[in-house]
Design a protein around this motif. Structure first.
Motif, mmCIF file in Angstrom:
data_model
loop_
_atom_site.group_PDB
_atom_site.id
_atom_site.type_symbol
_atom_site.label_atom_id
_atom_site.label_comp_id
_atom_site.label_asym_id
_atom_site.label_seq_id
_atom_site.Cartn_x
_atom_site.Cartn_y
_atom_site.Cartn_z
ATOM 1 N N VAL A 37 0.969 -1.478 -0.349
ATOM 2 C CA VAL A 37 0.144 0.020 0.303
ATOM 3 C C VAL A 37 1.263 1.122 -0.192
ATOM 4 C CG1 VAL A 37 -1.346 1.019 1.279
ATOM 5 C CG2 VAL A 37 -1.932 -1.383 1.063
ATOM 6 N N ASP A 38 0.930 2.484 -1.137
ATOM 7 C CA ASP A 38 1.575 3.734 -1.042
ATOM 8 C C ASP A 38 0.477 4.648 -0.370
ATOM 9 O OD1 ASP A 38 4.102 4.685 -1.752
ATOM 10 O OD2 ASP A 38 2.865 5.827 -3.043
ATOM 11 N N ALA A 39 0.462 5.278 0.330
ATOM 12 C CA ALA A 39 -0.137 6.081 0.788
ATOM 13 C C ALA A 39 0.334 7.616 0.440
ATOM 14 C CB ALA A 39 -0.511 5.983 2.793
ATOM 15 N N GLY A 40 -1.094 7.927 0.237
ATOM 16 C CA GLY A 40 -0.470 9.396 -0.858
ATOM 17 C C GLY A 40 0.124 9.437 -1.880
ATOM 18 N N CYS A 41 -0.296 8.183 -2.550
ATOM 19 C CA CYS A 41 0.848 7.942 -4.080
ATOM 20 C C CYS A 41 0.479 8.879 -4.993
ATOM 21 C CB CYS A 41 0.064 6.617 -4.620
ATOM 22 S SG CYS A 41 -1.871 7.650 -5.796
ATOM 23 N N GLY A 42 0.123 10.522 -4.914
ATOM 24 C CA GLY A 42 -0.016 11.382 -5.806
ATOM 25 C C GLY A 42 0.520 11.195 -7.203
ATOM 26 N N SER A 43 0.772 11.118 -8.171
ATOM 27 C CA SER A 43 1.151 10.381 -9.828
ATOM 28 C C SER A 43 0.415 9.460 -9.751
ATOM 29 C CB SER A 43 1.691 11.623 -10.442
ATOM 30 O OG SER A 43 3.216 12.182 -10.283
ATOM 31 N N GLY A 44 1.376 8.218 -9.041
ATOM 32 C CA GLY A 44 1.576 6.997 -8.796
ATOM 33 C C GLY A 44 2.916 5.830 -9.475
ATOM 34 N N ARG A 45 3.874 6.877 -9.267
ATOM 35 C CA ARG A 45 5.167 6.170 -9.763
ATOM 36 C C ARG A 45 5.990 6.131 -8.616
ATOM 37 N NH1 ARG A 45 9.537 8.970 -13.244
ATOM 38 N NH2 ARG A 45 8.204 10.742 -13.014
ATOM 39 N N ALA A 46 5.735 5.719 -7.724
ATOM 40 C CA ALA A 46 6.402 4.227 -6.978
ATOM 41 C C ALA A 46 5.332 3.322 -7.369
ATOM 42 C CB ALA A 46 6.413 4.995 -5.362
ATOM 43 N N VAL A 47 3.842 3.855 -7.350
ATOM 44 C CA VAL A 47 3.221 2.832 -7.577
ATOM 45 C C VAL A 47 3.302 0.960 -7.910
ATOM 46 C CG1 VAL A 47 0.391 1.577 -8.097
ATOM 47 C CG2 VAL A 47 1.102 3.464 -6.286
ATOM 48 N N GLY A 48 4.087 2.492 -9.760
ATOM 49 C CA GLY A 48 4.575 2.168 -11.206
ATOM 50 C C GLY A 48 5.838 0.719 -11.329
ATOM 51 N N GLU A 49 6.822 1.955 -10.565
ATOM 52 C CA GLU A 49 8.067 1.339 -9.850
ATOM 53 C C GLU A 49 7.272 -0.513 -9.231
ATOM 54 O OE1 GLU A 49 10.348 5.192 -10.465
ATOM 55 O OE2 GLU A 49 10.030 4.722 -8.459
ATOM 56 N N LEU A 50 7.187 0.239 -7.867
ATOM 57 C CA LEU A 50 6.171 -1.269 -7.290
ATOM 58 C C LEU A 50 6.215 -2.714 -7.891
ATOM 59 C CD1 LEU A 50 5.437 0.802 -4.047
ATOM 60 C CD2 LEU A 50 7.231 -1.080 -3.576
ATOM 61 N N ALA A 51 4.671 -2.669 -8.796
ATOM 62 C CA ALA A 51 4.315 -3.070 -9.746
ATOM 63 C C ALA A 51 5.164 -3.492 -10.666
ATOM 64 C CB ALA A 51 3.431 -3.232 -10.320
ATOM 65 N N GLU A 52 6.709 -3.057 -11.170
ATOM 66 C CA GLU A 52 7.586 -3.801 -12.378
ATOM 67 C C GLU A 52 8.912 -4.573 -11.144
ATOM 68 O OE1 GLU A 52 9.110 0.344 -13.619
ATOM 69 O OE2 GLU A 52 7.929 0.736 -15.006
ATOM 70 N N ARG A 53 8.769 -4.054 -10.125
ATOM 71 C CA ARG A 53 9.660 -5.014 -8.920
ATOM 72 C C ARG A 53 8.310 -6.675 -8.887
ATOM 73 N NH1 ARG A 53 13.860 -2.431 -5.824
ATOM 74 N NH2 ARG A 53 14.128 -0.426 -6.771
ATOM 75 N N GLY A 54 7.488 -6.334 -9.107
ATOM 76 C CA GLY A 54 6.975 -7.704 -8.821
ATOM 77 C C GLY A 54 6.036 -7.589 -7.745
ATOM 78 N N ALA A 55 5.476 -6.567 -7.566
ATOM 79 C CA ALA A 55 4.449 -6.167 -5.737
ATOM 80 C C ALA A 55 3.433 -6.292 -6.508
ATOM 81 C CB ALA A 55 5.052 -5.710 -5.322
ATOM 82 N N ARG A 98 3.691 1.799 3.209
ATOM 83 C CA ARG A 98 4.632 3.003 2.602
ATOM 84 C C ARG A 98 4.211 4.414 2.345
ATOM 85 N NH1 ARG A 98 6.655 5.818 -2.125
ATOM 86 N NH2 ARG A 98 9.101 6.083 -2.329
ATOM 87 N N ALA A 99 4.037 5.422 3.173
ATOM 88 C CA ALA A 99 3.747 6.383 3.014
ATOM 89 C C ALA A 99 4.897 7.633 2.463
ATOM 90 C CB ALA A 99 3.257 7.304 3.887
ATOM 91 N N ASP A 100 5.432 8.531 1.499
ATOM 92 C CA ASP A 100 6.802 9.287 1.062
ATOM 93 C C ASP A 100 5.787 11.215 1.001
ATOM 94 O OD1 ASP A 100 8.664 10.196 -0.554
ATOM 95 O OD2 ASP A 100 8.464 9.223 -2.144
ATOM 96 N N LYS A 101 6.180 11.307 1.676
ATOM 97 C CA LYS A 101 6.039 13.114 1.832
ATOM 98 C C LYS A 101 4.495 13.489 2.072
ATOM 99 C CE LYS A 101 8.916 13.533 -1.770
ATOM 100 N NZ LYS A 101 9.499 12.177 -2.143
ATOM 101 N N VAL A 102 4.472 13.144 3.105
ATOM 102 C CA VAL A 102 2.762 12.735 2.817
ATOM 103 C C VAL A 102 1.559 13.118 4.007
ATOM 104 C CG1 VAL A 102 2.580 10.733 3.228
ATOM 105 C CG2 VAL A 102 0.052 11.511 2.332
ATOM 106 N N LEU A 103 2.770 12.700 5.659
ATOM 107 C CA LEU A 103 2.263 12.831 7.194
ATOM 108 C C LEU A 103 3.140 13.994 7.105
ATOM 109 C CD1 LEU A 103 3.992 9.567 8.651
ATOM 110 C CD2 LEU A 103 1.667 10.064 7.124
ATOM 111 N N HIS A 104 3.097 14.776 6.715
ATOM 112 C CA HIS A 104 3.985 16.795 6.823
ATOM 113 C C HIS A 104 2.192 17.024 6.400
ATOM 114 C CE1 HIS A 104 5.226 17.195 2.636
ATOM 115 N NE2 HIS A 104 4.532 18.222 3.220
ATOM 116 N N VAL A 105 0.965 16.832 5.767
ATOM 117 C CA VAL A 105 -0.082 17.296 5.437
ATOM 118 C C VAL A 105 -0.801 16.979 6.084
ATOM 119 C CG1 VAL A 105 0.811 17.849 2.787
ATOM 120 C CG2 VAL A 105 -0.772 16.137 3.309
#
Length: 231
Positions: A37-55, A98-105
């Motif tokens: 789970v990628d919380a606060g995923c924004g435009s989805g880059r991390a989700v795409g990269e994680l999917a490419e790694r088999g997740a 995973r939460a990337d640059k989201v908790l501060h908002v």
């Protein structure tokens, strides 16, 4: 939206930022076939990269426009409109979070971390990544103004100093064995100006920084906190 995406794309394409994202994936663990789970995923880059790694990567963001962009850009990912404090997943249904640059908002980051703990299965793992907005360093001929602008930006955010509390947030939510790393993002090109324009629109100060960028003298340093822990 298009101008914000352009800035985010520029920052996310910086070599140091790419390496930091990769490090956050490594800290999760074996991704193959695991639900992330990628919380606060924004435009989805991390989700795409994680999917490419088999997740089985699942992104959640409160902004429907961002989710629409993410679905278009990363069709291999799964995306939902939702709040980080009320994730649309069953208890214990994910392996990693995973939460990337989201908790501060968020007004209540602790609630989001507790929600991460809820959705993770036993033996799961969470990774938090983000900047402390009070610790940004900027070279300037106007140090007092720079200090004022940095603090003013920090004070405009709901939880600007939450990154320094990541470890304790995870412990308080019941996570164990935290790993704490601090990485440094260094900007010395036009991307630095994009970062500064997210801090202030004060024209006189920005004009000095624009001249620094023109003469290859601009420097913006952002400490990034990366903390991982397990259930």
């Amino acid at each position: 939206m298009s101008s914000l995406l352009a800035v985010l794309d520029a920052i996310e394409s910086e070599p140091a930022t790419v390496a930091l994202r990769a490090r956050s994936y490594d800290l999760l663990g074996d991704l193959t076939g695991r639900t992330v789970v990628d919380a606060g995923c924004g435009s989805g880059r991390a989700v795409g990269e994680l999917a490419e790694r088999g997740a089985r990567a699942v992104g959640v963001d409160v902004d429907p426009e961002m989710i629409a962009v993410a679905r278009e850009r990363w069709p291999a990912g799964e995306f939902h409109v939702g709040d980080a404090t009320e994730l649309p997943f069953e208890t214990g249904s994910a392996t990693y979070y995973r939460a990337d640059k989201v908790l501060h908002v968020l007004d209540d980051p602790a609630r989001a971390v507790a929600e991460a703990r809820r959705v993770l299965a036993p033996g799961g793992r969470a990774v938090l990544l983000g900047q402390d907005w009070d610790l940004i360093a900027i070279d300037s001929d106007q140090p007092e103004t720079t200090r004022r602008l940095v603090h003013a930006k920090a004070d405009s955010l709901p939880s600007p100093r939450i990154a320094r509390r990541y470890r304790n947030l995870l412990l308080d939510a019941g996570f164990t064995d935290p790993i704490v790393e601090v990485h440094t993002a260094v900007f010395t090109d036009d991307t630095a100006l994009d970062v500064l324009k997210r801090i202030t629109d004060e024209e006189t100060w920005l004009s000095e920084q624009a001249e620094r960028a023109r003469t290859d003298r601009i420097l913006v340093v952002v400490p990034m906190f990366l903390v991982a822990a397990q259930t």
